[in-house]
Scaffold this motif. Structure first.
Motif, PDB file in Angstrom:
ATOM      1  N   GLU A 172       0.833  -1.202   0.000  1.00 37.05           N
ATOM      2  CA  GLU A 172       0.000   0.000   0.000  1.00 37.05           C
ATOM      3  C   GLU A 172       0.869   1.255   0.000  1.00 37.05           C
ATOM      4  O   GLU A 172       1.898   1.316   0.687  1.00 37.05           O
ATOM      5  N   SER A 173       0.477   2.263  -0.761  1.00 34.12           N
ATOM      6  CA  SER A 173       1.216   3.521  -0.763  1.00 34.12           C
ATOM      7  C   SER A 173       1.105   4.189   0.600  1.00 34.12           C
ATOM      8  O   SER A 173       0.151   3.945   1.359  1.00 34.12           O
ATOM      9  N   ASP A 174       2.091   5.032   0.912  1.00 30.17           N
ATOM     10  CA  ASP A 174       2.056   5.667   2.233  1.00 30.17           C
ATOM     11  C   ASP A 174       0.874   6.619   2.369  1.00 30.17           C
ATOM     12  O   ASP A 174       0.305   6.760   3.460  1.00 30.17           O
TER      13      ASP A 174
ATOM     14  N   SER B 227       6.179  10.501   1.965  1.00 25.61           N
ATOM     15  CA  SER B 227       6.338  10.917   0.560  1.00 25.61           C
ATOM     16  C   SER B 227       6.041  12.398   0.384  1.00 25.61           C
ATOM     17  O   SER B 227       6.511  13.020  -0.577  1.00 25.61           O
TER      18      SER B 227
ATOM     19  N   ASN C 213       7.350  12.858  -4.648  1.00 24.70           N
ATOM     20  CA  ASN C 213       6.489  11.907  -3.921  1.00 24.70           C
ATOM     21  C   ASN C 213       7.121  10.535  -3.769  1.00 24.70           C
ATOM     22  O   ASN C 213       6.422   9.515  -3.740  1.00 24.70           O
TER      23      ASN C 213
ATOM     24  N   ASP D  54       8.282   7.243  -2.365  1.00 29.88           N
ATOM     25  CA  ASP D  54       7.578   6.488  -1.325  1.00 29.88           C
ATOM     26  C   ASP D  54       8.465   5.352  -0.814  1.00 29.88           C
ATOM     27  O   ASP D  54       8.720   4.387  -1.519  1.00 29.88           O
TER      28      ASP D  54
END
Length: 387
Positions: free
Chosen positions: A333-335, A354, A360, A362
């Protein structure tokens, strides 16, 4: 009638992540460990001093543009005491500003010309890049070395060019809490000694250093001090971020340029607030010495409370932030997505790291603020341990 069109100077910049996450926390009723502010009040003596000057002493008109003389004198004495250096001249080397934010913007507006390059060590506070670009400057981003987030001076050297105007430092570092060492300052000096490059040193967390490690200020290094703007924050030091009072220490020639901008940016800072700060600095000049013992137990408690969680906590040598990896909870999962879900589902708001990168980038990190009351930290940790 056609409406006027506006060509944005910052078309890629939206609302600050700190405001976004605080708003989300309010909407969700979450515990806000995102934005960097305490949930406790400033010292009582400071509150009483402000009430006294705001209501009964007649200090309601403009303060002098550089700041109240008595406050600048108190800052000079504090600087000499804390760093064991010659006191800066209160008249020609100290300027009181509307928070360190205004000081930073005024410095960049004063010395950065279109086409100038400014070195920024990333991750970095999200103000830096846009403020440089608004002056027509070009931010040159140099990554800090993982996982310690310390500077790689070979990378910094490789990034310097004849167009470099300024190098920006931040120690203790936001978001990581990493601190610069005496060797770091020596390395930077060696790179700049035969150049006209200036230094902007953001030291707003200067008194929040832990484990007996001292804060190394640029003011302690003569060869850097003569080319540096050093920023400090009363808001951080006195748990009063909403007061928005900071200051800049710089040599006379640099201070002159800073004030050329400051006088047209905010002109002067709240008069009763400056008197209150001067009162407290004069009556209790060693408040800053108490801050490591005040904040380290908060850091240690928060780390202890999360020791049995699935977060991987990174070292936090200074400041009041704690970075954590969440890969053992949600590895793909992205931050940003994780931070939003954490706020909505676990009821704890954090900042995705990010947001501290211009692109951005991550690394799967989030930032907690531990400048909170013990019951706040315990309540947040209880929710985080359930993940």
């Amino acid at each position: 009638m056609a409406l006027p069109t506006i060509q944005s100077k910052l078309p890629d910049v939206g609302t600050s992540i700190f405001s976004v996450m605080t708003q989300l926390a309010q909407e969700c009723g979450a515990i806000n460990l995102a934005q960097g502010f305490p949930d406790y009040d400033p010292p009582l003596e400071l509150q009483e001093a402000l009430a006294r000057h705001a209501t009964s002493s007649g200090h309601h008109q403009y303060a002098p543009m550089p700041g109240l003389p008595r406050l600048r004198e108190a800052i000079a004495h504090k600087t000499a005491r804390v760093y064991q250096v010659p006191a800066p001249d209160a008249t020609t080397e100290i300027t009181v500003t509307c928070g360190a934010t205004e000081a930073l913007y005024a410095v960049l507006a004063a010395v950065v010309h279109p086409g100038d390059e400014v070195l920024v060590l990333e991750p970095a506070y999200d103000l830096y890049g846009p403020a440089i670009r608004l002056q027509g400057g070009i931010p040159i981003y140099v990554p800090l070395s993982a996982p310690t987030l310390q500077p790689d001076w070979d990378r910094v050297k490789a990034a310097l060019t004849p167009r470099t105007r300024l190098v920006m430092l931040n120690s203790p570092h936001n978001p990581s809490g990493a601190v610069l060492t005496a060797e770091d300052l020596e390395a930077l000096t060696a790179l700049l000694i035969d150049t006209n490059i200036l230094v902007l040193s953001d030291e707003v967390y200067e008194h929040m250093v832990f484990d007996g490690v001292p804060h190394r200020s640029v003011l302690q290094h003569p060869a850097l001090r003569e080319r540096a703007f050093v920023l400090s924050s009363f808001g951080k030091t006195y748990h009063a971020t909403g007061w928005k009072v900071g200051y800049c220490v710089a040599p006379p020639a640099l201070t002159t340029e800073l004030r050329r901008v400051h006088q047209f940016l905010t002109f002067a800072v709240s008069t009763p607030t400056q008197h209150a700060l001067a009162d407290v600095l004069e009556a209790n000049p060693t408040h800053d010495q108490e801050l490591p013992a005040f904040y380290q137990p908060k850091r240690d408690l928060f780390r202890e409370l999360l020791a049995e969680s699935r977060f991987e906590l990174l070292p936090a040598a200074g400041g009041y932030f704690q970075l954590a990896r969440y890969a053992r909870i949600s590895p793909t999962e992205s931050d940003v997505a994780f931070a939003q879900r954490l706020t909505r589902e676990a009821g704890v708001a954090v900042v995705p790291v990010s947001a501290f990168y211009h692109n951005n980038h991550d690394d799967g990190l989030i930032r907690f603020c531990f400048a909170k009351q013990e019951q706040t930290l315990r309540a947040a940790a209880a929710r985080l341990r359930e993940l």
